[in-house]
Design an enzyme around this catalytic site. Structure first.
Site, PDB file in Angstrom:
ATOM      1  N   GLY A  86       2.704  -1.127   4.450  1.00 45.91           N
ATOM      2  CA  GLY A  86       2.940   0.284   4.203  1.00 45.91           C
ATOM      3  C   GLY A  86       4.496   0.909   3.569  1.00 45.91           C
ATOM      4  O   GLY A  86       5.022   0.698   2.356  1.00 45.91           O
ATOM      5  N   GLY A  87       4.852   1.676   4.464  1.00 42.74           N
ATOM      6  CA  GLY A  87       6.219   2.187   4.320  1.00 42.74           C
ATOM      7  C   GLY A  87       7.222   1.325   3.800  1.00 42.74           C
ATOM      8  O   GLY A  87       8.052   1.822   2.706  1.00 42.74           O
ATOM      9  N   GLY A 114       2.725   2.553  10.848  1.00 39.87           N
ATOM     10  CA  GLY A 114       3.775   3.748  10.530  1.00 39.87           C
ATOM     11  C   GLY A 114       4.251   4.210  12.071  1.00 39.87           C
ATOM     12  O   GLY A 114       4.730   5.395  11.959  1.00 39.87           O
ATOM     13  N   SER A 147       3.618  -1.764  10.450  1.00 36.80           N
ATOM     14  CA  SER A 147       5.120  -1.723  10.453  1.00 36.80           C
ATOM     15  C   SER A 147       5.895  -3.135  10.157  1.00 36.80           C
ATOM     16  O   SER A 147       6.716  -3.667  10.807  1.00 36.80           O
ATOM     17  CB  SER A 147       5.454  -1.433  11.970  1.00 36.80           C
ATOM     18  OG  SER A 147       5.188  -0.133  12.210  1.00 36.80           O
ATOM     19  N   HIS A 158      -9.420   1.586   5.085  1.00 37.16           N
ATOM     20  CA  HIS A 158      -8.279   1.454   5.738  1.00 37.16           C
ATOM     21  C   HIS A 158      -8.383   2.545   7.025  1.00 37.16           C
ATOM     22  O   HIS A 158      -9.056   3.483   6.911  1.00 37.16           O
ATOM     23  CB  HIS A 158      -7.311   2.242   4.766  1.00 37.16           C
ATOM     24  CG  HIS A 158      -5.920   2.241   5.364  1.00 37.16           C
ATOM     25  ND1 HIS A 158      -5.373   2.924   6.238  1.00 37.16           N
ATOM     26  CD2 HIS A 158      -4.817   1.266   5.004  1.00 37.16           C
ATOM     27  CE1 HIS A 158      -4.169   2.709   6.545  1.00 37.16           C
ATOM     28  NE2 HIS A 158      -3.799   1.688   5.967  1.00 37.16           N
ATOM     29  N   GLU A 191      -6.699   5.031   7.935  1.00 32.31           N
ATOM     30  CA  GLU A 191      -6.435   6.201   7.572  1.00 32.31           C
ATOM     31  C   GLU A 191      -7.684   6.810   6.909  1.00 32.31           C
ATOM     32  O   GLU A 191      -7.974   8.270   7.186  1.00 32.31           O
ATOM     33  CB  GLU A 191      -5.291   6.608   6.729  1.00 32.31           C
ATOM     34  CG  GLU A 191      -3.963   6.292   7.559  1.00 32.31           C
ATOM     35  CD  GLU A 191      -2.779   5.470   6.689  1.00 32.31           C
ATOM     36  OE1 GLU A 191      -2.833   5.712   5.536  1.00 32.31           O
ATOM     37  OE2 GLU A 191      -1.747   5.160   7.500  1.00 32.31           O
ATOM     38  N   ASN A 228       0.819  -1.281   0.177  1.00 32.10           N
ATOM     39  CA  ASN A 228      -0.026   0.064   0.216  1.00 32.10           C
ATOM     40  C   ASN A 228       0.995   1.206   0.120  1.00 32.10           C
ATOM     41  O   ASN A 228       1.485   1.560   0.930  1.00 32.10           O
ATOM     42  CB  ASN A 228      -0.838  -0.150   1.306  1.00 32.10           C
ATOM     43  CG  ASN A 228      -1.904   1.349   1.372  1.00 32.10           C
ATOM     44  OD1 ASN A 228      -1.927   2.048   0.562  1.00 32.10           O
ATOM     45  ND2 ASN A 228      -2.426   1.246   2.553  1.00 32.10           N
ATOM     46  N   TRP A 229       1.088   1.837  -1.070  1.00 35.86           N
ATOM     47  CA  TRP A 229       1.880   3.028  -1.258  1.00 35.86           C
ATOM     48  C   TRP A 229       1.534   4.420  -0.436  1.00 35.86           C
ATOM     49  O   TRP A 229       2.370   5.386  -0.505  1.00 35.86           O
ATOM     50  CB  TRP A 229       2.246   3.261  -2.863  1.00 35.86           C
ATOM     51  CG  TRP A 229       3.093   2.243  -3.496  1.00 35.86           C
ATOM     52  CD1 TRP A 229       3.694   1.088  -2.873  1.00 35.86           C
ATOM     53  CD2 TRP A 229       3.526   2.145  -4.804  1.00 35.86           C
ATOM     54  NE1 TRP A 229       4.424   0.482  -3.670  1.00 35.86           N
ATOM     55  CE2 TRP A 229       4.246   0.897  -4.916  1.00 35.86           C
ATOM     56  CE3 TRP A 229       3.273   3.051  -6.160  1.00 35.86           C
ATOM     57  CZ2 TRP A 229       4.859   0.796  -6.121  1.00 35.86           C
ATOM     58  CZ3 TRP A 229       3.824   2.684  -7.089  1.00 35.86           C
ATOM     59  CH2 TRP A 229       4.854   1.485  -7.180  1.00 35.86           C
ATOM     60  N   LYS A 230       0.164   4.381  -0.087  1.00 40.06           N
ATOM     61  CA  LYS A 230      -0.341   5.677   0.451  1.00 40.06           C
ATOM     62  C   LYS A 230       0.073   6.665  -0.433  1.00 40.06           C
ATOM     63  O   LYS A 230      -0.175   6.559  -1.894  1.00 40.06           O
ATOM     64  CB  LYS A 230       0.140   5.690   1.519  1.00 40.06           C
ATOM     65  CG  LYS A 230      -0.150   4.422   2.666  1.00 40.06           C
ATOM     66  CD  LYS A 230       0.201   4.649   4.009  1.00 40.06           C
ATOM     67  CE  LYS A 230      -0.031   3.481   4.633  1.00 40.06           C
ATOM     68  NZ  LYS A 230       0.016   3.532   6.099  1.00 40.06           N
ATOM     69  N   GLU A 288      -5.236  -4.655  10.491  1.00 41.63           N
ATOM     70  CA  GLU A 288      -4.062  -3.417  10.732  1.00 41.63           C
ATOM     71  C   GLU A 288      -4.530  -2.726  12.113  1.00 41.63           C
ATOM     72  O   GLU A 288      -5.169  -1.985  12.183  1.00 41.63           O
ATOM     73  CB  GLU A 288      -4.036  -2.644   9.773  1.00 41.63           C
ATOM     74  CG  GLU A 288      -3.936  -3.239   8.358  1.00 41.63           C
ATOM     75  CD  GLU A 288      -3.519  -2.299   7.283  1.00 41.63           C
ATOM     76  OE1 GLU A 288      -2.365  -2.516   6.936  1.00 41.63           O
ATOM     77  OE2 GLU A 288      -3.873  -1.169   7.187  1.00 41.63           O
TER      78      GLU A 288
HETATM   79  P1  13P Z   1       3.194   0.667   7.859  1.00 35.98           P
HETATM   80  O1  13P Z   1       3.717  -0.560   7.032  1.00 35.98           O
HETATM   81  O2  13P Z   1       3.824   1.833   7.252  1.00 35.98           O
HETATM   82  O3  13P Z   1       2.955   0.626   9.007  1.00 35.98           O
HETATM   83  O4  13P Z   1       1.601   0.899   7.175  1.00 35.98           O
HETATM   84  C1  13P Z   1       0.574  -0.283   7.214  1.00 35.98           C
HETATM   85  C2  13P Z   1      -0.423  -0.069   6.585  1.00 35.98           C
HETATM   86  O5  13P Z   1      -1.191   0.876   6.713  1.00 35.98           O
HETATM   87  C3  13P Z   1      -0.702  -0.678   5.246  1.00 35.98           C
HETATM   88  O6  13P Z   1      -2.034  -0.437   4.651  1.00 35.98           O
END
Ligand code: 13P
Length: 256
Positions: A236-237, A175, A215, A97, A99, A11-13, A169
């Site tokens: 994510g990251g 994050g 994470s 998600h 967020e 997930n590149w956000k 999640e």
């Molecule tokens: P991180 O891996 O950056 O913690 O993000 C997880 C995430 O929200 C994937 O959708």
């Protein structure tokens, strides 16, 4: 050894520019060598979905959007519909998600409509659920998970659940660098599997992917994937760096 091939989605956000994303997708296509042992997808920004879908066409890597609107079309300035995303070449879409829930105020009812709209557009929904830190501390994790799962899947029949992916999640692990421990993850995944069994029966529930996200890094992939009820990862990251994403894919593919 897993019951099904591990599924890993990046997930590149709101990261990477179009030129960076294009380069990433070209290199990923070239360098990913574990395609027969893993199912892999990436989820770029709307604005370059079509470019990425073109680069990854006929490859083993699918593309998912990060969001859709609940309505099929209409006067929703700034929004993107499931059918637009489908036509761009996506097979999946992330829905609910944390967020979106917590920054943009999305409710379970709105998320449920999006799941239905995604399925009607032939997109596979990746439904995200997870508790906040104070909810975990207050012993409410299972209650939050149950509400988000049941409300998110309200009205979704057994014929569709196997096309859907559930991603656990925990909000406090996203994050923050704080991964939930593999045991904590397995405990919640076991609970989710139990809920799916209650709603859809054993066979269908066992075939439904339950991913962990929060994470995830190359260093913790092995321990997370070693958990019985972890079918894959939503990253994510660590998914916007090609080297670390490839390491995660490689490590997860050992559980095929
Ligand atoms: P991180 O891996 O950056 O913690 O993000 C997880 C995430 O929200 C994937 O959708």
């Amino acid at each position: 050894m897993k019951r099904k091939k591990p599924l890993v989605i990046g997930n590149w956000k709101m990261n990477l520019t179009c030129s960076e994303a294009v380069k990433f997708a070209q290199l990923l296509r070239k360098q990913m060598i574990t395609t027969n042992k893993i199912v892999c997808g990436i989820s770029p920004s709307f604005i370059f979905l079509k470019d990425i879908c073109t680069i990854l066409a006929d490859s083993a890597i699918f593309v998912g959007a990060q969001n859709i609107h609940s309505e099929r079309a209409g006067a929703y300035t700034g929004e993107v519909s499931a059918f637009m995303v489908k036509e761009a070449g996506c097979s999946h879409v992330i829905i609910g998600h944390s967020e979106r829930r917590h920054i943009f105020g999305e409710t379970d009812a709105f998320i449920n409509t999006k799941v239905k709209t995604a399925l009607s557009a032939n997109l596979k929904p990746i439904l995200c659920i997870g508790e906040k830190l104070h909810e975990r501390a207050g012993g409410k994790t299972t209650l939050v998970i149950e509400n988000q799962l049941k409300n998110g899947l309200r009205g979704i029949g057994a014929e569709h659940i196997q096309d859907s992916v559930i991603a656990y999640e925990p909000v406090w692990a996203i994050g923050t660098g704080k991964t939930a421990s593999p045991e904590q993850v397995n405990e919640v995944h076991t609970y989710i599997r139990g809920l799916l069994i209650d709603i859809y029966g054993k066979d269908i529930a066992r075939d439904t992917y339950i991913l962990y996200g929060g994470s995830v890094k190359p260093e913790n992939t092995r321990d997370l994937m070693a958990q019985e009820e972890v079918d894959g990862l939503l990253v994510g990251g660590a998914s916007i760096n090609l080297e670390s994403f490839l390491k995660i894919l490689d490590s997860a593919s050992n559980f095929s």
